[in-house]
Design a protein around this motif. Structure first.
Motif, PDB file in Angstrom:
ATOM      1  N   LEU A  68     -53.640  17.924  -0.285  1.00  0.00           N
ATOM      2  CA  LEU A  68     -53.385  17.312   1.006  1.00  0.00           C
ATOM      3  C   LEU A  68     -53.609  15.845   0.518  1.00  0.00           C
ATOM      4  O   LEU A  68     -52.991  14.702   1.254  1.00  0.00           O
ATOM      5  CB  LEU A  68     -54.554  17.431   2.124  1.00  0.00           C
ATOM      6  CG  LEU A  68     -54.519  18.970   2.849  1.00  0.00           C
ATOM      7  CD1 LEU A  68     -55.596  19.295   3.591  1.00  0.00           C
ATOM      8  CD2 LEU A  68     -52.928  19.236   3.170  1.00  0.00           C
ATOM      9  N   LYS A  81     -52.536  14.550  -1.813  1.00  0.00           N
ATOM     10  CA  LYS A  81     -51.162  14.146  -2.858  1.00  0.00           C
ATOM     11  C   LYS A  81     -51.567  13.908  -4.352  1.00  0.00           C
ATOM     12  O   LYS A  81     -50.939  13.069  -4.736  1.00  0.00           O
ATOM     13  CB  LYS A  81     -50.228  13.072  -2.298  1.00  0.00           C
ATOM     14  CG  LYS A  81     -49.986  13.227  -0.825  1.00  0.00           C
ATOM     15  CD  LYS A  81     -48.547  12.273  -0.471  1.00  0.00           C
ATOM     16  CE  LYS A  81     -48.301  12.589   0.997  1.00  0.00           C
ATOM     17  NZ  LYS A  81     -48.226  13.895   1.590  1.00  0.00           N
ATOM     18  N   THR A  85     -61.461  15.189   3.876  1.00  0.00           N
ATOM     19  CA  THR A  85     -60.298  15.045   4.772  1.00  0.00           C
ATOM     20  C   THR A  85     -60.050  13.669   5.110  1.00  0.00           C
ATOM     21  O   THR A  85     -58.813  13.423   5.087  1.00  0.00           O
ATOM     22  CB  THR A  85     -60.869  16.000   6.036  1.00  0.00           C
ATOM     23  OG1 THR A  85     -61.301  17.191   5.626  1.00  0.00           O
ATOM     24  CG2 THR A  85     -59.827  16.011   7.042  1.00  0.00           C
ATOM     25  N   ALA A 141     -58.095  11.866   2.387  1.00  0.00           N
ATOM     26  CA  ALA A 141     -56.947  12.544   2.042  1.00  0.00           C
ATOM     27  C   ALA A 141     -56.086  11.997   3.109  1.00  0.00           C
ATOM     28  O   ALA A 141     -54.907  11.695   2.915  1.00  0.00           O
ATOM     29  CB  ALA A 141     -56.892  13.887   2.230  1.00  0.00           C
ATOM     30  N   PHE A 142     -56.433  11.858   4.465  1.00  0.00           N
ATOM     31  CA  PHE A 142     -55.794  11.674   5.641  1.00  0.00           C
ATOM     32  C   PHE A 142     -55.339  10.081   5.728  1.00  0.00           C
ATOM     33  O   PHE A 142     -54.358   9.552   6.055  1.00  0.00           O
ATOM     34  CB  PHE A 142     -56.108  12.232   7.263  1.00  0.00           C
ATOM     35  CG  PHE A 142     -55.378  11.871   8.058  1.00  0.00           C
ATOM     36  CD1 PHE A 142     -53.902  12.134   8.314  1.00  0.00           C
ATOM     37  CD2 PHE A 142     -56.056  11.298   9.185  1.00  0.00           C
ATOM     38  CE1 PHE A 142     -53.302  11.609   9.378  1.00  0.00           C
ATOM     39  CE2 PHE A 142     -55.388  10.749  10.408  1.00  0.00           C
ATOM     40  CZ  PHE A 142     -54.192  11.037  10.347  1.00  0.00           C
ATOM     41  N   ARG A 200     -50.912  26.273   3.389  1.00  0.00           N
ATOM     42  CA  ARG A 200     -50.406  25.224   4.377  1.00  0.00           C
ATOM     43  C   ARG A 200     -48.880  25.793   5.316  1.00  0.00           C
ATOM     44  O   ARG A 200     -49.053  25.199   6.545  1.00  0.00           O
ATOM     45  CB  ARG A 200     -49.617  24.062   3.582  1.00  0.00           C
ATOM     46  CG  ARG A 200     -49.255  22.786   4.415  1.00  0.00           C
ATOM     47  CD  ARG A 200     -50.441  22.039   5.163  1.00  0.00           C
ATOM     48  NE  ARG A 200     -49.580  21.074   6.043  1.00  0.00           N
ATOM     49  CZ  ARG A 200     -49.572  21.247   7.246  1.00  0.00           C
ATOM     50  NH1 ARG A 200     -49.519  22.378   7.824  1.00  0.00           N
ATOM     51  NH2 ARG A 200     -48.646  20.401   8.059  1.00  0.00           N
ATOM     52  N   GLU A 241     -51.771  24.484  11.175  1.00  0.00           N
ATOM     53  CA  GLU A 241     -51.811  23.005  11.236  1.00  0.00           C
ATOM     54  C   GLU A 241     -53.161  22.440  11.389  1.00  0.00           C
ATOM     55  O   GLU A 241     -53.461  21.383  11.835  1.00  0.00           O
ATOM     56  CB  GLU A 241     -51.064  22.678  12.709  1.00  0.00           C
ATOM     57  CG  GLU A 241     -49.488  23.230  12.708  1.00  0.00           C
ATOM     58  CD  GLU A 241     -48.646  22.606  11.754  1.00  0.00           C
ATOM     59  OE1 GLU A 241     -49.090  21.582  11.058  1.00  0.00           O
ATOM     60  OE2 GLU A 241     -47.480  22.776  11.388  1.00  0.00           O
ATOM     61  N   ARG A 242     -54.167  23.081  10.791  1.00  0.00           N
ATOM     62  CA  ARG A 242     -55.590  22.391  10.747  1.00  0.00           C
ATOM     63  C   ARG A 242     -56.152  22.727   9.552  1.00  0.00           C
ATOM     64  O   ARG A 242     -56.175  23.627   8.773  1.00  0.00           O
ATOM     65  CB  ARG A 242     -56.270  23.422  11.896  1.00  0.00           C
ATOM     66  CG  ARG A 242     -55.909  23.248  13.212  1.00  0.00           C
ATOM     67  CD  ARG A 242     -56.837  23.916  14.238  1.00  0.00           C
ATOM     68  NE  ARG A 242     -57.870  23.130  14.401  1.00  0.00           N
ATOM     69  CZ  ARG A 242     -59.139  23.470  15.151  1.00  0.00           C
ATOM     70  NH1 ARG A 242     -58.781  24.619  15.902  1.00  0.00           N
ATOM     71  NH2 ARG A 242     -60.062  22.945  15.278  1.00  0.00           N
ATOM     72  N   VAL A 243     -56.758  21.492   9.091  1.00  0.00           N
ATOM     73  CA  VAL A 243     -57.428  21.371   7.892  1.00  0.00           C
ATOM     74  C   VAL A 243     -58.328  22.455   7.398  1.00  0.00           C
ATOM     75  O   VAL A 243     -58.356  23.224   6.488  1.00  0.00           O
ATOM     76  CB  VAL A 243     -58.166  19.982   7.625  1.00  0.00           C
ATOM     77  CG1 VAL A 243     -58.586  19.817   6.135  1.00  0.00           C
ATOM     78  CG2 VAL A 243     -57.078  18.962   7.692  1.00  0.00           C
ATOM     79  N   ARG A 255     -43.742  27.371  10.024  1.00  0.00           N
ATOM     80  CA  ARG A 255     -43.431  26.288   8.762  1.00  0.00           C
ATOM     81  C   ARG A 255     -42.513  27.065   7.946  1.00  0.00           C
ATOM     82  O   ARG A 255     -41.893  26.660   7.018  1.00  0.00           O
ATOM     83  CB  ARG A 255     -44.472  25.776   8.212  1.00  0.00           C
ATOM     84  CG  ARG A 255     -45.170  24.659   8.914  1.00  0.00           C
ATOM     85  CD  ARG A 255     -46.060  24.037   8.378  1.00  0.00           C
ATOM     86  NE  ARG A 255     -46.060  23.241   7.334  1.00  0.00           N
ATOM     87  CZ  ARG A 255     -45.943  21.732   7.454  1.00  0.00           C
ATOM     88  NH1 ARG A 255     -46.403  21.288   8.764  1.00  0.00           N
ATOM     89  NH2 ARG A 255     -45.572  20.906   6.604  1.00  0.00           N
TER      90      ARG A 255
END
Lengths: 264, 399
Positions: B37, B39, B172, B175-176, B227, B231-233, B285
């Motif tokens: 997440l 990257k 989190t 990462a975000f 993933r 849609e939630r970490v 997805r």
């Protein structure tokens, strides 16, 4: 700080002294490589006011905010908040970064982003309870996004993303709000909503400092302005500092005549 | 046979390996999620390759002081130290030079790995090194796994998992939105190092089972697969742990069914199978779901355009449009509109006219934003509002 402005916001502070200022910057220089983005900046932001940081592209507006918060490391300079070192006052400060600075495909919902504003308070271990969730929803309601709590953030429009970022900052219940271009690329309805929230914060006696790019709306939205072009150009109430001469000094030849018209 | 393996009835060694691999997979999946997440997934590749010189050096040191060169705790400690050095090199190269992270990863990975191979070659020529079998750390080897080895792996995996859960919030946030994290007083660099340090720990713990070349797969594939589903970490982390654990368990069990099946590669193949299933079948997805959504949307568009063309007496050229109209019973085989077709076409045109009025009226800004050319305005408006729109249209249009 002029007296009538102070009176308007129910404050009787003398011209902003270091001890009272929520954010006082002295001798701040930040370089990317060997070119200073901001050079030797002194700035004292007035408490309880809404101040716009204004300047041309590349003038160091965002960098000034980031360096003041320690997001980028300054080469020199000192930052105090309410007369004390920044590190001691973090809990009283909320930051709204530029919308484009994050990946909006991140797996998270709107409500989870707002809850991030409470992480500091929750620490590592405390669980998110109904009380925190209710607070986050209330913050979403203040920016008109209460119906979007369960949405994935990637499904939002640019304006909605910006509102969610503002809601996250509101959740912190801070005394100083620092916003980096909160109105860049948002729709008219969002602009109105955001300004209303910021003005409400000011009415509660909180301090708002926002990087702002639209010269035409500065006098309508803000009561003070800080003009910068790598070094500070002028600071003060909009009526005194937001003058054609100061703008010319900040923007040089880059100021379009149309924009000048809006100012005068 | 496979059933026996899956129910842990293939003997002591196979059971140790299977349980160990499952724990390793859970830890790797959960930890890898934050790298993915943020990257930074490829950093784990540099870390894992940087373990090799540590293995060689630890062996030499342990032999030199007269101990058993193959003692697992010693080898793992050595590999952790050199992987840590590699990690710091990547971090320093990225921060202090203008090298981008991928270039720094490439440089560190190849130099450390090359050095490690040289050390192993030297060890092969040492008298004590002949039977060392250190090359098994490249791809993992589980044949001779001991109880103590399994305990090291299980304890290490559990510790990593616990730390991942503990640090989930800061990781989190970093990462975000690292800028926001830093403004809140978080030491972003320390959190990032912790994130990569956990990956390092997984790598070291997994050397014995999966080997250093393939451990990256266990760090990256489970989060990527997870993933697709959420849609939630928090759920992606949990799912990645589950997928990693399942891969470890299933892979180890399969490899235990025949004498020469390598454990590490099979674990990775099982993980890949789960990834493939996620890629195809996940709702939302997944590729299949996206294709179906696109197809349905295209059909709606063609049908709508066809009806509008019918209503206005325009010719229809596209074969798909004609086919859809025919199948819906709106036109006959010779291309002439049926009764139902004419009614639907008139309704489509009316919808479009109502939208036109609506979108020209600033009072309806919010509703106008919903216009998609497909949905009738009744969907968003009350009958009263529709009646109001129709007053602007004039009586003849509404019949």
């Amino acid at each position: 700080m002029p007296l009538e402005l102070a009176a308007k916001h129910g404050r009787t502070t003398a011209p902003a002294d270091l001890g009272r200022s929520p954010l006082a910057i002295r001798g701040l220089t930040v370089s990317y490589g060997e070119k200073p983005a901001v050079f030797s900046v002194d700035a004292t932001f007035a408490p309880g006011a809404m101040t716009a940081i204004v300047g041309p592209n590349g003038a160091g507006k965002s960098t000034l905010l980031k360096a003041a918060l320690g997001v980028v490391r300054p080469l020199s300079g000192r930052v105090t908040c309410w007369g004390r070192p920044l590190a001691r006052q973090r809990g009283r400060i909320a930051y709204v970064p530029q919308r484009a600075s994050v990946d909006w495909d991140f797996p998270t919902r709107v409500l989870d982003v707002v809850l991030m504003g409470l992480y500091r308070e929750l620490g590592l271990l405390r669980r998110v309870g109904p009380e925190q969730r209710a607070r986050a929803v209330a913050c979403l309601a203040r920016v008109g996004m209460e119906g979007f709590a369960e949405r994935q953030i990637g499904q939002l429009s640019g304006g909605q993303q910006q509102r969610v970022f503002l809601a996250r900052a509101l959740a912190q219940e801070a005394d100083l709000y620092l916003l980096d271009e909160p109105l860049a690329g948002v729709d008219a309805a969002t602009e109105k909503a955001i300004i209303a929230v910021l003005q409400a914060l000011r009415a509660e006696g909180r301090t708002v400092v926002a990087v702002h790019h639209d010269l035409a709306t500065v006098p309508d939205y803000f009561d003070r302005v800080f003009l910068i072009n790598t070094t500070p150009v002028a600071e003060g109430p909009v009526a005194e500092a937001f003058t054609q001469a100061n703008l010319q000094a900040a923007y040089g030849g880059r100021l379009a005549t149309a924009q000048m018209g809006a100012v005068v | 046979m496979l059933w026996d393996a899956l129910t842990l009835q293939l003997g002591y060694n196979a059971t140790l390996v299977t349980v160990g691999a499952a724990l390793l997979g859970i830890a790797a999946g959960a930890t890898g999620t934050f790298l993915f997440l943020g990257k930074r997934a490829l950093v784990s590749d540099a870390i894992s390759h940087a373990t090799l010189p540590g293995v060689g050096l630890a062996f030499m040191v342990m032999v030199a002081v007269g101990g058993d060169g193959r003692a697992l705790p010693g080898l793992l400690a050595g590999s952790a130290l050199s992987a840590g050095a590699g990690l710091l090199c990547v971090s320093a190269l990225t921060r202090r030079t203008r090298l981008s992270e991928d270039a720094a990863i490439g440089a560190v990975l190849s130099v450390f790995f090359g050095f490690g191979v040289v050390l192993l070659t030297v060890i092969q020529s040492m008298s004590a090194g002949r039977q060392a079998g250190l090359e098994t750390f490249l791809l993992g080897a589980t044949a001779g796994m001991l109880w103590n080895d399994a305990v090291v792996i299980a304890a290490g995996g559990a510790l990593v998992l616990a730390l991942t859960v503990l640090l989930r919030r800061p990781m989190t946030l970093v990462a975000f939105d690292p800028g926001y994290a830093a403004a809140g007083g978080m030491d972003v660099r320390r959190i990032e190092l912790a994130m990569m340090g956990l990956a390092l720990a997984v790598t070291v713990v997994g050397l014995k089972i999966v080997g250093l070349i393939l451990i990256v797969a266990l760090l990256i594939i489970p989060p990527v697969a997870a993933r697709f589903w959420s849609e939630r970490v928090t759920r992606v982390v949990a799912l990645a742990g589950a997928i990693g654990g399942l891969s470890g368990y299933g892979g180890a069990a399969i490899s235990a069914t025949a004498p020469d099946l390598p454990t590490g590669p099979i674990i990775v193949l099982v993980a890949f199978a789960l990834f493939l299933a996620s890629l195809l079948a996940a709702p939302g997805r997944g590729v299949l779901a996206a294709w179906l959504r696109h197809r349905r949307h295209r059909r709606r568009v063609h049908l709508r355009q066809g009806l509008l063309a019918l209503a206005q007496g325009q010719p229809i050229y596209e074969a798909l449009t004609l086919r859809l109209l025919r199948r819906a019973g709106y036109v006959r085989a010779d291309g002439v509109a049926t009764e139902a077709g004419r009614a639907q076409a008139a309704k489509a045109l009316l919808d479009e006219r109502r939208w036109q009025i609506l979108r020209g009226d600033p009072a309806h800004e919010a509703a106008a934003a919903r216009y998609d050319g497909l949905t009738p305005p009744e969907r968003w408006l009350t009958p009263d509002q529709i009646a109001e729109l129709d007053r602007h249209l004039g009586p003849e249009a509404v019949t």
